[in-house]
Design a protein around this motif. Structure first.
Motif, short mmCIF file in Angstrom:
data_model
loop_
_atom_site.label_atom_id
_atom_site.label_comp_id
_atom_site.label_asym_id
_atom_site.label_seq_id
_atom_site.Cartn_x
_atom_site.Cartn_y
_atom_site.Cartn_z
N ALA A 482 0.83 -1.20 0.00
CA ALA A 482 0.00 0.00 0.00
C ALA A 482 0.86 1.25 0.00
O ALA A 482 0.55 2.24 -0.68
CB ALA A 482 -0.93 -0.01 1.21
N MET A 483 1.96 1.22 0.75
CA MET A 483 2.86 2.36 0.78
C MET A 483 3.48 2.60 -0.59
O MET A 483 3.53 3.73 -1.10
CB MET A 483 3.96 2.13 1.81
CG MET A 483 4.87 3.35 2.01
SD MET A 483 6.60 2.94 2.29
CE MET A 483 7.07 2.32 0.68
N LEU A 484 3.94 1.50 -1.23
CA LEU A 484 4.57 1.65 -2.53
C LEU A 484 3.59 2.18 -3.56
O LEU A 484 3.95 2.97 -4.43
CB LEU A 484 5.14 0.30 -2.98
CG LEU A 484 6.00 0.33 -4.25
CD1 LEU A 484 7.19 1.26 -4.08
CD2 LEU A 484 6.48 -1.07 -4.61
N SER A 485 2.34 1.78 -3.46
CA SER A 485 1.32 2.29 -4.37
C SER A 485 1.17 3.80 -4.22
O SER A 485 1.09 4.53 -5.21
CB SER A 485 -0.01 1.59 -4.11
OG SER A 485 -1.02 2.11 -4.95
N ARG A 486 1.15 4.28 -2.99
CA ARG A 486 1.07 5.73 -2.77
C ARG A 486 2.29 6.44 -3.33
O ARG A 486 2.19 7.51 -3.93
CB ARG A 486 0.95 6.02 -1.27
CG ARG A 486 -0.43 5.79 -0.67
CD ARG A 486 -0.51 6.37 0.74
NE ARG A 486 -0.24 7.80 0.76
CZ ARG A 486 -0.17 8.55 1.87
NH1 ARG A 486 -0.34 7.97 3.07
NH2 ARG A 486 0.07 9.83 1.81
N VAL A 487 3.47 5.85 -3.13
CA VAL A 487 4.70 6.46 -3.61
C VAL A 487 4.69 6.53 -5.14
O VAL A 487 5.00 7.57 -5.73
CB VAL A 487 5.92 5.68 -3.10
CG1 VAL A 487 7.20 6.16 -3.79
CG2 VAL A 487 6.06 5.82 -1.59
N GLU A 488 4.31 5.44 -5.79
CA GLU A 488 4.30 5.42 -7.25
C GLU A 488 3.29 6.40 -7.83
O GLU A 488 3.48 6.91 -8.93
CB GLU A 488 4.01 4.01 -7.74
CG GLU A 488 5.14 3.03 -7.49
CD GLU A 488 4.77 1.60 -7.84
OE1 GLU A 488 3.56 1.30 -7.89
OE2 GLU A 488 5.69 0.79 -8.05
N ASN A 489 2.22 6.66 -7.08
CA ASN A 489 1.20 7.62 -7.52
C ASN A 489 1.51 9.04 -7.06
O ASN A 489 0.69 9.94 -7.25
CB ASN A 489 -0.17 7.20 -7.00
CG ASN A 489 -0.68 5.94 -7.69
OD1 ASN A 489 -0.51 5.77 -8.89
ND2 ASN A 489 -1.29 5.05 -6.90
N MET A 490 2.67 9.23 -6.44
CA MET A 490 3.09 10.52 -5.90
C MET A 490 2.08 11.07 -4.90
O MET A 490 1.93 12.28 -4.75
CB MET A 490 3.31 11.53 -7.04
CG MET A 490 4.53 11.21 -7.88
SD MET A 490 6.05 11.37 -6.93
CE MET A 490 7.19 10.44 -7.96
N ASP A 491 1.42 10.17 -4.19
CA ASP A 491 0.47 10.55 -3.15
C ASP A 491 1.17 10.52 -1.80
O ASP A 491 0.80 9.78 -0.90
CB ASP A 491 -0.73 9.60 -3.17
CG ASP A 491 -1.75 9.92 -2.10
OD1 ASP A 491 -1.82 11.09 -1.67
OD2 ASP A 491 -2.47 8.98 -1.67
N MET A 492 2.24 11.28 -1.67
CA MET A 492 3.03 11.29 -0.44
C MET A 492 3.84 12.57 -0.38
O MET A 492 3.93 13.33 -1.33
CB MET A 492 3.94 10.06 -0.38
CG MET A 492 5.23 10.12 -1.17
SD MET A 492 5.08 10.60 -2.88
CE MET A 492 6.75 10.25 -3.47
N GLU A 493 4.41 12.81 0.80
CA GLU A 493 5.32 13.95 0.97
C GLU A 493 6.75 13.46 1.21
O GLU A 493 7.68 13.86 0.54
CB GLU A 493 4.84 14.83 2.13
CG GLU A 493 3.50 15.48 1.88
CD GLU A 493 3.01 16.30 3.06
OE1 GLU A 493 2.24 17.27 2.83
OE2 GLU A 493 3.38 15.98 4.22
N MET A 494 6.88 12.55 2.17
CA MET A 494 8.18 11.99 2.53
C MET A 494 7.98 10.50 2.80
O MET A 494 6.95 10.11 3.35
CB MET A 494 8.72 12.72 3.77
CG MET A 494 10.02 12.22 4.34
SD MET A 494 10.45 13.18 5.81
CE MET A 494 11.85 12.25 6.43
N TYR A 495 8.95 9.68 2.43
CA TYR A 495 8.75 8.23 2.53
C TYR A 495 10.08 7.53 2.78
O TYR A 495 11.16 8.12 2.63
CB TYR A 495 8.11 7.69 1.24
CG TYR A 495 8.95 7.93 0.01
CD1 TYR A 495 9.85 6.97 -0.45
CD2 TYR A 495 8.88 9.13 -0.70
CE1 TYR A 495 10.63 7.18 -1.57
CE2 TYR A 495 9.66 9.35 -1.82
CZ TYR A 495 10.53 8.38 -2.25
OH TYR A 495 11.32 8.59 -3.35
N SER A 496 10.02 6.26 3.13
CA SER A 496 11.22 5.43 3.32
C SER A 496 11.23 4.32 2.28
O SER A 496 10.23 3.67 2.04
CB SER A 496 11.22 4.82 4.73
OG SER A 496 10.09 3.99 4.92
#
Length: 616
Positions: A482-496
């Motif tokens: 789920a986290m990777l999906s958000r990252v790939e969709n640029m639905d994030m600010e900061m991530y690991s």
């Protein structure tokens, strides 16, 4: 990592992520392996405690100095296939490394690679044609001789079989000349590989590619007997694919297959007619254990000769490092173990970088700088990972950085702008206040992490530091997918996230610092930053990457160009704060003193052939 904080190994993650091919960098490796010292290729887990299983209470066997046969006893995780082109996980790769040989090999998992079935090789003046001369008299485990035609068949399977999980390695990474169908798929039989005669194999690539020999050393390029299975055009197959991939794999490696019971065990035995250094041991046995506590108990009951130690069980005071070699490998001893024994120790920096990334369109530069000033990589490695990692100030690992580990450290000490091995909260406050933020009006920043106890601890350390720098950090913990999906969709600010790269060169790392491949408008993602390309810093990084791609041949001149450009991209990343490196993983192996296994290299223990292991 699960909700109990259990670490999975790098090998387990690769089972789900490496299907894109080992010649492509892998996103999110930290999603399953972090905590330092995990993923050394000898166990399945390195994290917190979970409920033990029957395997955790096994009585003492032949491992751990207990006597018995000269079989090396190890621990593995769940395997997927014994077909070199079908095995996309390192658990399977650890076994296929023993059963199969290719043209080239990683000697003990180390760089530079060396010929194994090849006696030698030549390259054309334009570095596009590789001609390999094969050893004569090399035999497969069924007694048939290995010839150039076997490699033609094996490479065709890698490119065209429906069972191949690694097609990108030969069609995209090395980019062997080939044709495609109207739908863009590989055209069967079009691969530019040829058996010039029985002992001469030739391959043509589309453009020069310096790491070609490294990529050819990976297991998926191993030789299998021509026509062994009928999963490509022109072959009916001597056996079913299921038989070949699960119960009768035939290769030319130092060990021949004996048994694989899925979820339980796997074994190989010494091949007496091996063309190289004949095995000094009778065989290798892997017990398949997924539970970290059970794995640890199994090793402490002396049922394994070599093993990992979960971070929750690891005591830094018991580790005595006697020295570090020129490859950055630490050698020493660990003990006493729970059972009173002393273990030999090796710690090897891997080809990995674990980092914090930013959506640069969503997070202002002063905020990104404040996070960098607040982060002390050394503190994270010491407090969270118990020193089972290397603080990261570059994307490229120390052993691969241009000039090596010494140059890595010198460049970081002299140039890293956010404090080398220190926290600079005064600077963090300064940039935030200059941006208009204050204690009464802080910047709200979401840090998206996957289910990971160690990343949670890291995030909490950072959150506490940033409070005094006018940044209110909220931590969102999510399942990795789920986290990777958000990252790939640029639905994030900061991530690991993390990358584990497939070949030992700076460009394999810095390709993920290319602004032109960092957003939704790119044809393929190489990074998840949304890095605006209209800045001077971004253009400097793009220009540097273009110099790398324009100088791909293995000449010294081109290598120097690539090295200089890689450093330029590292410095551009510092200036822009696109990705913030945190640590490089150290892969560890502990072994009882009745066994001697040569030290492995940065390629990883799972690439090490075990024919030179010895037992008392």
């Amino acid at each position: 990592m699960d909700d109990n904080g259990q670490h999975s190994t790098r090998r387990q993650f690769l089972k789900t992520a490496a299907g894109a091919g080992s010649a492509m960098a892998i996103a999110g490796c930290a999603g399953s392996n972090e905590g330092g010292g995990s993923g050394n290729g000898s166990t399945n887990a390195t994290g917190g405690e979970t409920t033990g299983t029957d395997a955790g209470t096994t009585e003492q066997g032949d491992g751990g100095g207990g006597g018995g046969s000269a079989t090396l006893d190890l621990i593995n995780s769940t395997m997927s296939s014994l077909d070199p082109v079908g095995a996309s996980d390192t658990a399977s790769g650890w076994v296929t490394s023993q059963v199969f040989d290719g043209l080239m090999t990683y000697p003990d998992g180390a760089i530079p690679v060396e010929p194994v079935i090849a006696e030698g090789y030549e390259t054309s003046d334009d570095y596009r044609t590789y001609t390999f001369t094969l050893k004569e008299g090399v035999t497969f485990h069924d007694g048939s001789e290995v010839t150039a035609q076997d490699f033609v068949y094996s490479y065709e399977r890698l490119a065209g079989s429906d069972n191949s999980q690694q097609k990108a390695d030969i069609l995209s990474a090395i980019n062997v000349v080939h044709e495609t169908t109207g739908e863009g798929a590989y055209e069967p039989g079009s691969l530019a590989v040829e058996a010039v005669d029985d002992y001469t194999f030739q391959m043509e690539i589309s453009e020069p590619f310096a790491p070609t020999l490294q990529v050819l050393s990976n297991n998926q390029f191993a030789a299998v007997p021509e026509g062994i299975v009928g999963d490509i055009e022109g072959y009916d197959g001597e056996m079913s694919y299921e038989e070949f991939a699960t119960s009768n794999p035939i290769g030319a490696g130092p060990f021949q297959f004996e048994v694989w019971e899925q979820g339980t065990q796997a074994s190989v035995t010494a091949y007496d007619d091996y063309h190289g250094s004949a095995p000094d041991i009778d065989g290798v046995h892997w017990q398949i254990i997924e539970d970290s506590n059970a794995m640890y108990n199994y090793a402490m009951n002396e049922n394994a000769d070599a093993f990992e130690i979960p971070t929750s069980k690891f005591d830094p005071s018991k580790l005595s490092v006697e020295g570090t070699d020129d490859k950055g490998r630490k050698r020493g001893t660990y003990g006493p173990l729970r059972n009173g024994k002393q273990a030999d120790y090796i710690g090897v920096p891997t080809l990995s970088v674990y980092y914090m990334g930013f959506n640069m369109e969503a997070v202002e530069k002063p905020v990104r700088q404040a996070v960098a000033y607040a982060l002390n990589q050394q503190t994270v490695v010491e407090q969270v990972f118990k020193d089972r990692g290397v603080p990261a100030y570059h994307y490229t690992t120390p052993s691969i950085y241009p000039g090596g580990a010494e140059a890595y450290t010198q460049h970081a000490e002299e140039n890293y702008p956010y404090g080398y091995n220190e926290t600079q909260l005064d600077e963090a406050r300064r940039v935030m206040e200059e941006a208009g933020y204050s204690q009464s009006d802080p910047y709200e920043l979401e840090f998206l992490i996957y289910d990971s106890k160690t990343w949670m601890q890291t995030a909490q350390l950072l959150r506490d530091q940033l409070q005094s720098a006018h940044v209110e950090l909220s931590i969102t913990r999510s399942p990795f997918s789920a986290m990777l999906s958000r990252v790939e969709n640029m639905d994030m600010e900061m991530y690991s996230l993390a990358w584990i790269v497939p070949w030992a060169a700076p460009d394999a790392f810095v390709k993920h610092l290319n602004p032109a491949k960092s957003g939704p408008e790119a044809d393929t993602f190489e990074a998840y930053n949304n890095w605006p390309t209209d800045t001077e810093t971004a253009q400097r990084a793009i220009d540097a990457w273009n110099r790398i791609t324009e100088n791909r041949d293995p000449s010294d001149e081109s290598e120097n160009v690539r090295a200089e450009a890689a450093v330029t991209m590292e410095e551009a990343n510092w200036e822009a704060v696109a990705n913030l490196p945190v640590y490089h993983e150290i892969e560890e192996r502990f072994s009882y003193q009745n066994v001697e296994i040569p030290p492995y290299g940065s390629g990883g223990a799972y690439k090490q052939k075990l024919n030179d292991a010895t037992m008392n």
